[in-house]
Design a protein around this motif. Structure first.
Motif, PDB file in Angstrom:
ATOM      1  N   SER A   1      17.199  -8.838 -24.232  1.00  0.00           N
ATOM      2  CA  SER A   1      16.815 -10.198 -23.662  1.00  0.00           C
ATOM      3  C   SER A   1      15.300 -10.193 -23.175  1.00  0.00           C
ATOM      4  O   SER A   1      14.395 -11.076 -23.368  1.00  0.00           O
ATOM      5  N   LYS A   2      14.921  -8.910 -22.645  1.00  0.00           N
ATOM      6  CA  LYS A   2      13.743  -8.971 -22.131  1.00  0.00           C
ATOM      7  C   LYS A   2      12.687  -8.821 -23.355  1.00  0.00           C
ATOM      8  O   LYS A   2      11.544  -9.221 -23.401  1.00  0.00           O
TER       9      LYS A   2
ATOM     10  N   ARG B   1      11.943 -12.361 -24.515  1.00  0.00           N
ATOM     11  CA  ARG B   1      11.123 -12.968 -23.835  1.00  0.00           C
ATOM     12  C   ARG B   1       9.665 -12.407 -24.083  1.00  0.00           C
ATOM     13  O   ARG B   1       8.996 -13.430 -24.078  1.00  0.00           O
TER      14      ARG B   1
ATOM     15  N   ILE C   1       6.621 -18.868 -23.868  1.00  0.00           N
ATOM     16  CA  ILE C   1       7.553 -19.477 -23.189  1.00  0.00           C
ATOM     17  C   ILE C   1       6.564 -20.347 -21.928  1.00  0.00           C
ATOM     18  O   ILE C   1       5.837 -19.707 -21.398  1.00  0.00           O
TER      19      ILE C   1
END
Length: 353
Positions: free
Chosen positions: A268-269, A272, A277
């Motif tokens: 997930s890191k 991202r 974003i």
């Protein structure tokens, strides 16, 4: 506040039960093409078909289903699917499936299913722990295994504001016993509730277990909670160790879940970091003010955060005996592979936050 997450792998239905379901719904004999095609259809509802695969999909979500129960369970599932199909067909006639709220819920469910499938795929890459790693974990947690105890607690849940926390802490430290502290609460008109419980080591938070294991009878934990304060007094304990053989399945599952969680977290890191974003509109500077007002919460911290001390601390043992009320000392559940599982090891005594 202690927060833990674990990745739980999906449990599939035994193949023998699937075979029973297929046999029940398709009957015996017949191996031509027509029979093979019909074998996948369990029922027809107007022009729509309900298949064996749909039934099996529902059965796979019923954990602990025994093979001998699969046949009767499949019939019940089929009847529910028929009712569901009838409702769907009627809803489509009335164009309910085009309602904006329904469309939004369908899309939300689709996103959840796809993202969960991806997370499961990432987690499936976690290697199983080796016997050496399992032994090392066993040896590193004596309070959980070789020196495991069953603890009897007396708990007080007290409603309090931020400016009352310091005085409560001081009153507890000065009390000769738990009854004296309760009298103090009554005199000061505090709202509180009491509870007595017996909890095994694996039911306590791992982060606090070593400290709890060193506590003596009469010592207390003072914990700041979202609604005030919880005081937990150790009334007594008794040893109930668990050997390495009995602990092995639980440790293996726990370590595997931790590795899956770490893999998912790292992935997930990375996603991202690789993505662009950008928060826009009202969310450019955090949560919208209108939302904060609606939920009546602060965007920074809880109003009950005690800045002067840690959330959980020890209070010296009371010199006098504890309350005379009986304490629950019933035997704890036997330690099995399903007892201190990944979930149980990570869920702690409520109030220790």
């Amino acid at each position: 506040m202690i927060e833990t997450r674990s990745f739980v792998a999906r449990v599939s239905m035994p193949m023998v039960s699937v075979a029973i379901v297929v046999g029940l719904l398709t009957g015996c004999g017949g191996d031509d093409k027509k029979d093979k095609a019909a074998s996948q259809t369990a029922a027809k509802v107007n022009k729509e078909e309900i298949t064996v695969h749909q039934i099996n999909n529902v059965l796979q979500q019923q954990r602990g289903l025994k093979p001998e129960m699969a046949a009767s369970a499949s019939v019940q599932v089929l009847e529910r699917l028929i009712d569901q199909e009838l409702a769907i067909q009627k809803a489509q006639e009335q164009k309910i499936d085009r309602d904006p709220r329904v469309v939004q819920q369908i899309e939300s469910a689709r996103r959840e299913i796809i993202s969960r499938a991806y997370i499961e795929k990432v987690g499936s890459g976690a290697p199983k722990p080796t016997p050496a790693e399992i032994k090392a974990y066993y040896d590193s947690k004596p309070a959980l295994f070789s020196e495991r105890k069953i603890y009897s607690f007396q708990e007080l849940m007290i409603e309090a504001d931020t400016d009352q926390i310091t005085s409560l802490r001081e009153a507890l430290a000065a009390a000769t016993d738990i009854n004296a502290f309760v009298e103090y609460l009554k005199v000061k008109n505090y709202k509180f509730g009491g509870n007595q419980a017996s909890r095994a080591a694996e039911q306590l938070p791992l982060s606090s277990l070593d400290e709890i294991a060193k506590m003596k009878n009469g010592q207390a934990l003072f914990s700041v909670t979202p609604k005030g304060v919880q005081v937990t007094v150790l009334a007594g304990s008794r040893g109930q160790p668990v050997d390495e053989v009995r602990a092995q399945p639980a440790i293996e599952q726990f370590l595997l879940n931790e590795r899956k969680r770490k893999l998912v977290e790292d992935d997930s890191k990375a996603l991202r970091k690789a993505a662009k974003i950008e928060y826009v509109g009202d969310y450019a500077n955090g949560a919208p003010k209108s939302l904060e007002e609606k939920l009546n919460v602060s965007p920074t911290r809880s109003p009950l955060v005690d800045a002067s001390a840690s959330a959980t601390e020890y209070v010296p043992p009371a010199p006098a005996p504890l309350a005379s009320a009986p304490v629950d000392t019933a035997p704890a559940e036997p330690f099995t592979a399903s007892s201190p599982s990944g979930k149980a090891l990570q869920q702690g005594l409520k109030g220790f936050k």
